[in-house]
Each structure stands twice: as structure tokens, then as C-alpha cells.
Motif scaffolding. Structure first.
Motif: not given
Length: 558
Positions: A386-408
Motif C-alpha cells: 500500500s505504501a509503494g502504490q501510494a508512492a508511485m501515485y504521488l510521484s506523478r504530482f510531487a517534486k519528490s517522494v521519500t519512503l521512510l521504512v524501519r527495515g533495511p
């Protein structure tokens, strides 16, 4: 011959990147249909999508879309696929050269193409008009009454305004948004006799005014069904996500008098997804809204009732009947119940997040906010699909998208196809082993404090938008004392209920619980709310169908 439809002047749209061809198609359409329809032409897929969105917000209807196949940036098939999300009822035609007929035939399955036309279409009396006449006749045969457009006046950084916009958008109710800071917004407030202290203000097309409306009131005023038509049903489905919609489709299609109860909008978390690419039968992906709309229409076509803004607060056993109680004190009964309540994203406990929810901090996709991210830096918290799908969609509009994940990295919880897409996206970056420590801002999000979970190092970054997709909290608190759940609140069913091979405590039947049956006979669970479920759209739909099969078995033996 075209027939007048209504005063809203229904639209015929043509899209072609060649200006000469675009003008020629529009000219031929206007010559035949201009007296009864408004012909809109565009010279790119993006400009056409923008026009379609504006028409949607105004409540205008689009009957037919003709799109050229060979367009740069976005070809005709890609455009029509995205156009379906905006105007799913429009008939779709692909204009193509003889060499591209193979692509056109493939598009019949990809975008439910209604027809394809070979260029040139001269003479239009023989090659164009008969096709459009048939499509218009088919379009008019459906329920295409004009949808009045409502107006929503609110503050851009208001959690309640955001909730109302999201509710309307997810229930596919056309509306037009006016900021209270803009002149037209102030004029609407003045006309309604309001001073702007209580927002949002919703103006119904009939002249009615709703101030800070709650979901049940808003749903009733926009024409969504909120009240059951009967006191007793064969099957009550609680929750309108993929599992619930699957249950409603199969239950109603197999002769069970079925009602589906949804507290917000059908689709659940999946309905907010911009693109689901690993669902069977959609090789080019499908948006959550598109999949939800099809499933909802399919369920109602089979006779299922779908009630919106129905908050369920209790489940009781009364002999052979299962009683479902609502927040307003009313209740309905049924022979059987399927619990498909799904899950919600867990809330961030970081300092400052609670006060900024809806004011820059959002849980889930909040797709209505995406266009406002144009040119901004956006943060997405979470590492699952769900986070990955949102990041891809938001990248159409935003200047940049940063995914924050706790894992490696993303590989532990995200599908490989999404990991690859994110890696290849030029404006998406991933910050691993990072969590949000605090959110800062007075009336809206302004900054985030991020902390490395391995080193403890912290830093502040400017941020106006943060979308959170962490964990899954089941919506099952209202079942306390009725249905057995595990320590995290997920519903136990079937083999998970047995103790040393025996039935659960209090089980009164001679047989053990069926596979998806809960600790209450005749009450089943499907989808993400079930303990140890797969948390995937396909499995949720499958469990919805399987639960109906087990309902039949239960009813036969009752």
C-alpha cells in the motif's frame, strides 16, 4: 440520429495529438450531434484527463470518448484506462491505423473497449456515425440521469474538510471544492448566512445547506442508501472492502437476500489504492476505485442492498437469529453474518502527529489530496504494498517522494514488481532504518524530525505532506464478549478455534466450526480481519466467496 438528452449538454470527447485530425473529428461530430451534445476536443491524454476531471466535478456526463492510439507520452489505451476511473460509464472508442488493429483488439480486454475505428473514417455517414449512434443508444439505455453537483466550502488545512472531501470522492459523488480563503468561497458562505467559524459547509444542489455534516447525514442527502428495506435477511455482510463485496456478489447471485453494511465507503483500503497490478485478470493493473465501482455495481445488479454510513456497534445471538445493532439504536436480524470489517492503518505515536492529522498528516492514500502535492516534497511512511502504490501515485504530482521504512530495505514486505518500479522512479527515494520521531507545525505540518533506528541520529526536514501506511489494526473492538479474537484483535475462525482437536468453549453444535466460521455458529469472517489472513485483494475476494459457500452449508443444516 442523436436525440436530445437533457439541459446539462452531455459531452462527446475526442482526443488526438494531431491538431488537424483532432479538428476533423470534432467537426464531423458537431455536424451530426452538435444540437444535442457538447463536443470537447483535446490534443493530449493529460489535457483530456484534466478536462474529464473538471466535467466530473461539475456533474456533467460524458457519453462517448474517441481516442487516438498513437499519441506520445500517453497512448490511447493508457488514456482510456485512466479515463475509466473518472467516467466509468462512458463508451470508449479507439482510433487506429490498420497496422495497429492488434493493439486495438487487445484493448478490448484491457479497457473494456466498446469499438475501434480505422483511419480514415470517411465518409462519416458510413463509417463514423453508425458506430456513434449505436454507442449513444447503448449509453442512453443505462441509468444516465444527470448527477447534481454539490459545493463544499472549507479550509485547506482542516481535518474535517478533508474527511468530507474523501467521503464524497470515495463514494463517487461529484462535488466542487471552494476554499474559504477564495472570493467565491466567501460569497457562498455569505449566501448561506454563515460566518465561516464552522466548516466545512456543504451546499446541496436543491439549496439545502449542511454545516459540519456527519457521514450519515451527508450520505442520506447525496442519495446513498443508509436505511435497510427489511428487518430480516438471509445474510448480513459487515464491511465493504474486497472481502465484503465478494460476499455480497456471491450471496446475492446465489439467491440469498443480502445486505452489505459499510461505515464509510465501499472498497476499504484497496479502494484507496491508485494501482493494483497483481490482481488476476488485469495485466495492466486496475485502480482500487475502478475495481470497487465494478464490484459494487455487480452486487447491486444481483439484488444486494448496499448501505453506506452504517456504523455497527454490536452483534447478538437470539436463538437461530443473529442480531446486528447500529450506532443509532436500530437493529436488523439475519440467519447468517459475514464479518469483513477489514483493518485500518495504525496511528503514529510520534509527538505532534495526532494534532496534525488531516492537516498534512494523512493515514492511507487520501487520493483527493494528491493533486495539491504538485511541486512539493512528500513523505510516505511504510514498507508494504500500500505504501509503494501510494508512492508511485504521488510521484506523478510531487517534486519528490521519500519512503521512510524501519527495515533495511523494501524486499521484506513489498512485492518485487513494486520494488522495481520504485527503484526506477527518478523522484522516489528510500530512507531505510528510519522512523518519524516528531511532527511540527502550528495549524499544518511544517517539519518532521526523523531518527535512525540503528544509530539514534536525528535530523529535522521540511515537510508539508506525510502519508502513513504502517501496520494493520483490525476494526473488531465492537465484538468484545461475542466473537473470540487473538491478542491483537484479529478474529479466530475454523481450525484456529479448536483446542486439542476439540471445539471451542461454549460451542453447542455436534460438528466443529467450518473453515471460516467464528466461535458463534452462523457468523463467518473473511478478509483482513481474520487472524493469519494473507492481506491481499485476491485472497480477500476468494474468502468472501468461500464464506458464502459455507453460509449455504450452515443454512442447510440449521
Amino acid at each position: 440520429m442523436a436525440q436530445p438528452t437533457d439541459v446539462s449538454r452531455t459531452v462527446l470527447m475526442t482526443v488526438d495529438d494531431d491538431p488537424g485530425v483532432s479538428r476533423a473529428v470534432a467537426r464531423d461530430l458537431r455536424r451530426r450531434y452538435g444540437a444535442s451534445y457538447r463536443v470537447v476536443r483535446a490534443e493530449s491524454g493529460e489535457s483530456a484527463l484534466e478536462a474529464l476531471r473538471e466535467l466530473k466535478l461539475r456533474g456533467d456526463q460524458v457519453a462517448v470518448i474517441l481516442a487516438d492510439y498513437r499519441m506520445p507520452v500517453m497512448n490511447g489505451i493508457e488514456f482510456l484506462e485512466r479515463a475509466m476511473d473518472v467516467h466509468p460509464g462512458a463508451r470508449r472508442v479507439l482510433l487506429t491505423a490498420y497496422a495497429d488493429t492488434g493493439a486495438a483488439i487487445d484493448a478490448i480486454n484491457v479497457v473494456d473497449l466498446d469499438h475501434y475505428l480505422l483511419k480514415p473514417w470517411d465518409p462519416p455517414e458510413e463509417k463514423l456515425y453508425p458506430v456513434v449512434d449505436d454507442l449513444l443508444a447503448a449509453w442512453r439505455a443505462g441509468d444516465r440521469r444527470p448527477v447534481p453537483v454539490m459545493k463544499v466550502v472549507g479550509h485547506r488545512w482542516s481535518a474535517r474538510s478533508s474527511d468530507v472531501r474523501e467521503f464524497l470522492a470515495r463514494n463517487q459523488v461529484p462535488y466542487r471544492w471552494y476554499s474559504v480563503e477564495e472570493p467565491e468561497g466567501r460569497r457562498l458562505l455569505d449566501a448561506a448566512g454563515q460566518d465561516g467559524q464552522r466548516l466545512p459547509l456543504v451546499i446541496i444542489p436543491d439549496g439545502g445547506v449542511l454545516v459540519e455534516p456527519e457521514a450519515p447525514e451527508l450520505a442520506a442527502r447525496v442519495g446513498l442508501a443508509t436505511t435497510p428495506t427489511a428487518d430480516f435477511y438471509d445474510l448480513v455482510v459487515i464491511g465493504g472492502g474486497p472481502a465484503g463485496l465478494g460476499s455480497a456478489v456471491y450471496g446475492a447471485s446465489e439467491g440469498l437476500r443480502t445486505v452489505l453494511l459499510e461505515r464509510s465507503a465501499t472498497g476499504g483500503q484497496a479502494g484507496q489504492s491508485s494501482r493494483i497490478e497483481n490482481y488476476l485478470g488485469f495485466p495492466d493493473g486496475v485502480s482500487g476505485a475502478q475495481l470497487t465501482d465494478r464490484a459494487r455495481r455487480q452486487a447491486t445488479r444481483f439484488g444486494a442492498e448496499i448501505l453506506t454510513a452504517s456504523e455497527v456497534t454490536g452483534l447478538e445471538v437470539n436463538g437461530a437469529a443473529r442480531i446486528v445493532r447500529f450506532a443509532d439504536g436500530s437493529a436488523i436480524g439475519a440467519h447468517s453474518v459475514i464479518l469483513a470489517t477489514g483493518v485500518q492503518y495504525r496511528r503514529l505515536t510520534a509527538e505532534g502527529c495526532a494534532g496534525l492529522t488531516g492537516c498534512g498528516v494523512f493515514y492511507g492514500s487520501a487520493l483527493t489530496e494528491a493533486p495539491s502535492c504538485q511541486g512539493h516534497d512528500v513523505f510516505v511512511v511504510g514498507g508494504a504494498n500500500s505504501a509503494g502504490q501510494a508512492a508511485m501515485y504521488l510521484s506523478r504530482f510531487a517534486k519528490s517522494v521519500t519512503l521512510l521504512v524501519r527495515g533495511p530495505d523494501l524486499s521484506a514486505s513489498m512485492s518485487q514488481y513494486l520494488v522495481q518500479q520504485i527503484t526506477e522512479a527518478p523522484n522516489i527515494s528510500v530512507r531505510a532504518r528510519t522512523e518519524v520521531e516528531a511532527a511540527h507545525g502550528s495549524d499544518r505540518l511544517e517539519r518532521l524530525t526523523l531518527r535512525r533506528v540503528d544509530t539514534g541520529e536525528a535530523e529535522q526536514v521540511d515537510a508539508q505532506w506525510m502519508f502513513v501506511f504502517i501496520g494493520a489494526a483490525p476494526l473488531t473492538g465492537w465484538l468484545d464478549g461475542t466473537v473470540r479474537r487473538d491478542g491483537r484483535g484479529f478474529i479466530l475462525a475454523g481450525p484456529d478455534l479448536t483446542v486439542d482437536g476439540g471445539p471451542p468453549e461454549g460451542w453447542e453444535l455436534d460438528r466443529p466450526p467450518y473453515h471460516l466460521e467464528t466461535s458463534v455458529p452462523g457468523v463467518f469472517v473473511a478478509g483482513d480481519a481474520r487472524a493469519e489472513s494473507a492481506k491481499r485483494v485476491a485472497s480477500a475476494v476468494g474468502e468472501g466467496a468461500m464464506a458464502v459457500m459455507l453460509v449455504h452449508r450452515y443454512l442447510e443444516q440449521s
